[in-house]
Design a protein around this motif. Structure first.
Motif: not given
Length: 249
Positions: A222-241
């Motif tokens: 998950l941390a890698c996804l949020l650092a990668a270009p593939g998450s450029d339209f994901i912002t302001g989200s809170v991911f509970v794990v």
């Protein structure tokens, strides 16, 4: 996936152990240049030794304003840029709220809220100038639902959640994505008292629908996804794990 963060430069705080160390190693494995920051020089050296080509370190006390203020500049001087900031470092003092000293609240807020905000502001100047960047804040399920005995910590992590959402809205126009991961019970040094007591561990795991504590490696994808270009339209989200603990009735 190997190479998905190739050429990215990341700063990870609290990288000497636990979640921070796992994320730092995960980024390095995927091609990023990582600066791991923490107070423990010995543990940081051990981290760097796992991948000296990709991981370097910086010893810093997040309560020291002078040391903190130059941390992002150090990363840029070392690698020419910064693309990802992971605000992971934190303190979680347990206390009876009725007798907890105000000084302890201040310390918790300084480390868990003020330091991440300061680093985000410093990194953000570079992100805006270079056309984008990623901020990943590590909060806690106690920032989503309060927990007795951890009032100050819960309040600080709740602040981190609101900080994430507000900053994401403000900086979206700069192509800066700000997201938050809220882990539940993970097998780290912070949970040593639980892990070392079969009775406490049984009682803790009984509250988790997955019937186990998490392993820090499970936060890395998950941390890698949020650092990668593939998450450029994901912002302001809170991911509970948390193995379903927060979602159960």
């Amino acid at each position: 996936m190997a190479g998905e963060l190739e050429g990215k430069v990341a700063l990870v705080t609290g990288a000497s152990r636990g979640i921070g160390a796992a994320i730092a190693r995960g980024y390095a494995e995927r091609g990023a240049l990582v600066v791991g920051a923490a107070r423990s020089a010995d543990q940081l050296r051990a981290l760097a030794a796992t991948d000296p080509e990709h991981i370097s370190t910086a010893t810093v006390d997040l309560r020291d304003e002078e040391s903190l203020s130059g941390l992002v500049d150090l990363v840029v001087e070392r690698h020419g840029r910064i693309d990802v900031l992971v605000n992971n470092a934190g303190v979680a003092p347990a206390a009876d709220f009725a007798t907890e000293p105000v000084a302890q609240w201040r310390n918790t807020l300084e480390v868990n809220v003020i330091a991440p905000m300061t680093l985000a502001q410093a990194a953000g100047r570079h992100f805006i100038a270079q056309g984008g960047g990623k901020i990943i804040n590590i909060a806690s399920t106690t920032g989503v639902r309060g927990k007795p005995g951890l009032v100050g910590y819960s309040a600080s992590k709740g602040a981190m959640v609101r900080f994430t959402e507000s900053l994401a809205a403000e900086w979206a126009r700069h192509n800066i994505q700000v997201n938050c991961i809220a882990p539940g019970a993970f097998a780290t040094d912070a949970q040593s008292a639980v892990l070392e007591s079969p009775d406490l561990l049984h009682r803790r795991v009984r509250r988790i629908p997955a019937k186990r504590m998490g392993d820090v490696s499970e936060l890395v994808p998950l941390a890698c996804l949020l650092a990668a270009p593939g998450s450029d339209f994901i912002t302001g989200s809170v991911f509970v794990v948390d193995g379903g603990e927060s979602g159960k009735l």
